[in-house]
Design a protein around this motif. Structure first.
Motif, PDB file in Angstrom:
ATOM      1  N   ASP A 272      13.119 -22.747   0.430  1.00  0.00           N
ATOM      2  CA  ASP A 272      13.159 -21.299   0.663  1.00  0.00           C
ATOM      3  C   ASP A 272      12.145 -20.971   1.754  1.00  0.00           C
ATOM      4  N   ILE A 273      12.657 -20.620   2.939  1.00  0.00           N
ATOM      5  CA  ILE A 273      11.794 -20.305   4.077  1.00  0.00           C
ATOM      6  C   ILE A 273      11.844 -18.800   4.309  1.00  0.00           C
ATOM      7  N   THR A 274      10.691 -18.151   4.197  1.00  0.00           N
ATOM      8  CA  THR A 274      10.602 -16.709   4.412  1.00  0.00           C
ATOM      9  C   THR A 274       9.523 -16.436   5.451  1.00  0.00           C
ATOM     10  N   PRO A 275       9.426 -15.201   5.931  1.00  0.00           N
ATOM     11  CA  PRO A 275       8.346 -14.892   6.882  1.00  0.00           C
ATOM     12  C   PRO A 275       6.948 -15.109   6.305  1.00  0.00           C
ATOM     13  N   ARG A 276       6.823 -15.180   4.993  1.00  0.00           N
ATOM     14  CA  ARG A 276       5.501 -15.359   4.370  1.00  0.00           C
ATOM     15  C   ARG A 276       5.137 -16.823   4.162  1.00  0.00           C
ATOM     16  N   GLY A 277       6.107 -17.716   4.246  1.00  0.00           N
ATOM     17  CA  GLY A 277       5.803 -19.125   4.030  1.00  0.00           C
ATOM     18  C   GLY A 277       7.029 -19.884   3.550  1.00  0.00           C
ATOM     19  N   THR A 278       6.805 -21.131   3.179  1.00  0.00           N
ATOM     20  CA  THR A 278       7.889 -22.042   2.807  1.00  0.00           C
ATOM     21  C   THR A 278       7.624 -22.636   1.426  1.00  0.00           C
ATOM     22  N   ARG A 279       8.647 -22.588   0.572  1.00  0.00           N
ATOM     23  CA  ARG A 279       8.561 -23.217  -0.745  1.00  0.00           C
ATOM     24  C   ARG A 279       9.680 -24.238  -0.890  1.00  0.00           C
ATOM     25  N   PHE A 280       9.372 -25.357  -1.531  1.00  0.00           N
ATOM     26  CA  PHE A 280      10.409 -26.313  -1.891  1.00  0.00           C
ATOM     27  C   PHE A 280       9.847 -27.325  -2.879  1.00  0.00           C
ATOM     28  N   ASP A 281      10.737 -28.050  -3.506  1.00  0.00           N
ATOM     29  CA  ASP A 281      10.344 -29.162  -4.368  1.00  0.00           C
ATOM     30  C   ASP A 281      10.352 -30.430  -3.523  1.00  0.00           C
ATOM     31  N   GLU A 286       7.990 -41.201  -7.074  1.00  0.00           N
ATOM     32  CA  GLU A 286       7.475 -41.150  -8.440  1.00  0.00           C
ATOM     33  C   GLU A 286       7.410 -39.751  -9.038  1.00  0.00           C
ATOM     34  N   ASP A 287       7.386 -38.707  -8.186  1.00  0.00           N
ATOM     35  CA  ASP A 287       7.104 -37.362  -8.695  1.00  0.00           C
ATOM     36  C   ASP A 287       8.004 -36.321  -8.035  1.00  0.00           C
ATOM     37  N   LYS A 288       7.976 -35.129  -8.633  1.00  0.00           N
ATOM     38  CA  LYS A 288       8.485 -33.913  -7.994  1.00  0.00           C
ATOM     39  C   LYS A 288       7.289 -32.987  -7.844  1.00  0.00           C
ATOM     40  N   ILE A 289       6.997 -32.585  -6.618  1.00  0.00           N
ATOM     41  CA  ILE A 289       5.806 -31.785  -6.335  1.00  0.00           C
ATOM     42  C   ILE A 289       6.243 -30.411  -5.843  1.00  0.00           C
ATOM     43  N   ALA A 290       5.772 -29.362  -6.491  1.00  0.00           N
ATOM     44  CA  ALA A 290       6.052 -28.001  -6.037  1.00  0.00           C
ATOM     45  C   ALA A 290       5.190 -27.707  -4.809  1.00  0.00           C
ATOM     46  N   ILE A 291       5.836 -27.393  -3.713  1.00  0.00           N
ATOM     47  CA  ILE A 291       5.146 -27.196  -2.439  1.00  0.00           C
ATOM     48  C   ILE A 291       5.227 -25.733  -2.016  1.00  0.00           C
ATOM     49  N   PHE A 292       4.078 -25.182  -1.613  1.00  0.00           N
ATOM     50  CA  PHE A 292       4.072 -23.933  -0.858  1.00  0.00           C
ATOM     51  C   PHE A 292       3.266 -24.169   0.410  1.00  0.00           C
ATOM     52  N   ALA A 320      -3.288 -33.453  -4.627  1.00  0.00           N
ATOM     53  CA  ALA A 320      -3.963 -33.374  -3.326  1.00  0.00           C
ATOM     54  C   ALA A 320      -2.959 -33.067  -2.222  1.00  0.00           C
ATOM     55  N   ILE A 321      -1.756 -33.636  -2.322  1.00  0.00           N
ATOM     56  CA  ILE A 321      -0.712 -33.348  -1.335  1.00  0.00           C
ATOM     57  C   ILE A 321      -0.354 -31.863  -1.377  1.00  0.00           C
ATOM     58  N   ALA A 322      -0.138 -31.337  -2.574  1.00  0.00           N
ATOM     59  CA  ALA A 322       0.226 -29.917  -2.704  1.00  0.00           C
ATOM     60  C   ALA A 322      -0.894 -29.011  -2.192  1.00  0.00           C
ATOM     61  N   ARG A 323      -2.143 -29.307  -2.572  1.00  0.00           N
ATOM     62  CA  ARG A 323      -3.261 -28.463  -2.136  1.00  0.00           C
ATOM     63  C   ARG A 323      -3.470 -28.556  -0.626  1.00  0.00           C
ATOM     64  N   GLY A 324      -3.325 -29.755  -0.085  1.00  0.00           N
ATOM     65  CA  GLY A 324      -3.533 -29.929   1.353  1.00  0.00           C
ATOM     66  C   GLY A 324      -2.501 -29.182   2.182  1.00  0.00           C
ATOM     67  N   VAL A 325      -1.250 -29.198   1.733  1.00  0.00           N
ATOM     68  CA  VAL A 325      -0.194 -28.457   2.438  1.00  0.00           C
ATOM     69  C   VAL A 325      -0.472 -26.960   2.372  1.00  0.00           C
ATOM     70  N   ASP A 326      -0.847 -26.482   1.196  1.00  0.00           N
ATOM     71  CA  ASP A 326      -1.142 -25.060   0.994  1.00  0.00           C
ATOM     72  C   ASP A 326      -2.329 -24.608   1.840  1.00  0.00           C
TER      73      ASP A 326
END
Length: 501
Positions: A272-281, A286-292, A320-326
């Motif tokens: 989901d790409i919006t003017p405020r940012g991007t979200r995806f799984d 090994e994992d599914k990581i919620a990304i913003f 760490a991947i999720a926090r670093g992207v955020d």
């Protein structure tokens, strides 16, 4: 360090003399008493012409790639078959081989290198690692920021940066590796732990001549440049060249991690790409990581996937991947908004190929069309001088097809006549059938775009991105698209608070 100790591991045809050496230089202007001077043939100049100047300034040893040069009395002398490879070896030796004491992630490809590198750095930081970043926009070493003269510096500067990073406690380095650097062997002897490939589209054919040659230069990163192949190769399966590199890297013995929009070891779901940012799984092995991510654009999903793959290879945990992207709010000159409270959007972006312009204008079209809105896309762009002429009409057509109004102007004309460059691009722009205007003065072109913009429109300033100068036949002049557009917005009556944009 003695001269012969300095030469350990270098390819040497002959050597005589063994003085103590207190420094290494390949630019004669920087030579100090006690230096070893590496005289090598470059793309546009020959350092062998400056041997005597270097000796006058105190060089006690000369390393030359010219067998025709006569040794000078009283100066130690070595003849080598390849100047840049010798520079790499002696630089590494002088600085105690710092590249071998740090885990290096190298990123190559036409587009996305800078953003991917910034993402990797951010993730490593969140993982508690101290790192260095070397790339197109700037160099980072343990909190210090240096201006970047080249995407990938010469081997001597690279060794100095690695030495500083190691001295400051860094255990990781992430660097953009350009096709020029690979072809010229500027990274000869650098042991890459992880190699990342983003994509390959038309660019730099003034230098590489063909796409096959361009790709062959990129492939060197995965083959090893005077070293073993990288331990891990991370490649984009949605690019045909990435699929080829995956197969190539397996044969070279690398562990291969692949990524793609909806396939590969790393891929995305529920984007989901919006003017405020991007979200995806983010789906990993090994994992599914919620990304913003605050970053927007479809291409940044790919950049995030690439960075996640690289950091997974460096044993970074999912959180760490999720926090670093955020944590990465923006990358200078990459879809960078300039906000002076105007009722339209202004974006500065580095897009300087036809593919990048298509992606940029497509995203802009999505923005102005949201919710049935009818905003326009206004694109200011130009083409670089002394570069691949054949891509200019392609860029003109891409900008025209993606815009309601295209304003063709100068980028970095270098030694060429700006009007001649514009005429090359104009062929494609006219072919697109778009409404357009031509303004050779980039400052005036930006002002014109601002004057044309209405509420709901988006103005794209493409081509220069983070750059702070414009290169002309008269020399380099200060020119920052972000600052120039702020001035244009202020002149149009909008408020530009300090630090905004």
């Amino acid at each position: 360090m003695t001269f012969q100790h300095l030469l350990e591991g270098a390819e040497v045809l002959s050597v005589n003399g063994n003085p103590d050496v207190t420094g290494v230089e390949y630019d004669s202007r920087r030579v100090k008493p006690g230096s070893a001077f590496v005289a090598m043939r470059g793309e546009t100049s020959d350092g062998n012409r400056f041997i005597d100047k270097a000796i006058q300034l105190g060089a006690v040893a000369v390393i030359t790639d010219s067998a025709s040069e006569t040794p000078r009395d009283g100066t130690a002398w070595a003849i080598v078959p390849h100047g840049r490879r010798a520079l790499a070896r002696v630089s590494a030796n002088f600085y105690k081989r710092p590249a071998e004491r740090i885990a290096i992630t190298g990123i190559t490809g036409t587009n996305g290198k800078s953003t991917t590198a910034f993402l990797v750095e951010s993730i490593l930081t969140e993982a508690g690692r101290k790192s260095a970043l070397i790339g197109t926009i700037e160099y980072h070493v343990a909190g210090k920021v240096y201006s970047a003269a080249h995407t990938t510096p010469e081997a001597l500067e690279l060794a100095r940066l690695f030495q500083e990073a190691v001295g400051q406690g860094a255990t990781e380095a992430v660097m953009e590796v350009s096709s020029h650097a690979l072809a010229q062997q500027r990274v000869f002897g650098v042991p890459f732990d992880v190699a990342v490939f983003t994509n390959l589209t038309r660019d730099h054919l003034d230098y590489h001549k063909t796409m096959e040659e361009y790709f062959a230069s990129k492939r060197v990163l995965f083959d090893g440049c005077g070293t073993d192949a990288p331990r891990v190769a991370v490649t984009n399966l949605d690019d045909e060249h990435g699929a080829k590199l995956a197969a190539f890297s397996k044969k070279r013995g690398s562990q291969v991690l692949t990524y793609g929009w909806d396939r590969g070891d790393f891929h995305a779901k529920q984007v989901d790409i919006t003017p405020r940012g991007t979200r995806f799984d983010l789906i990993t092995p090994e994992d599914k990581i919620a990304i913003f991510s605050p970053l927007i654009r479809r291409v940044n999903v790919y950049n995030i996937l690439a960075a996640a793959g690289a950091c997974y290879a460096r044993n970074c945990k999912p959180d760490a991947i999720a926090r670093g992207v955020d944590a990465l709010l923006h990358v200078p000159g990459r879809f960078q908004r300039v906000d002076c409270e105007q009722p339209f959007t202004v974006v500065v972006d580095y897009a300087h190929t036809d593919d990048a312009l298509r992606n940029l204008t497509a995203l802009a079209r999505e923005f102005v069309s949201r919710g049935g809105a009818s905003g326009r896309v206004i694109t200011v762009f130009g083409c670089g001088g002394d570069r691949d002429r054949a891509k200019r009409p392609l860029m003109g057509e891409a900008a025209g097809r993606g815009s309601d109004l295209a304003i063709l102007t100068s980028d970095n004309p270098r030694s060429e006549d700006p009007l001649a460059i514009i005429n090359d691009a104009l062929v494609g722009l006219q072919r697109s059938g778009a409404k357009y205007s031509v303004e050779v003065d980039r400052r005036k072109a930006i002002a014109r775009a601002i004057s044309e913009a209405r509420a709901g429109d988006i103005v794209l300033l493409a081509g220069k991105g983070h750059e702070k100068i414009q290169v002309t036949r008269e020399g380099s002049i200060p020119f920052d698209d972000v600052e120039v557009v702020r001035e244009a917005l202020q002149a149009a009556g909008f408020e530009c608070p300090a630090g905004r944009g």
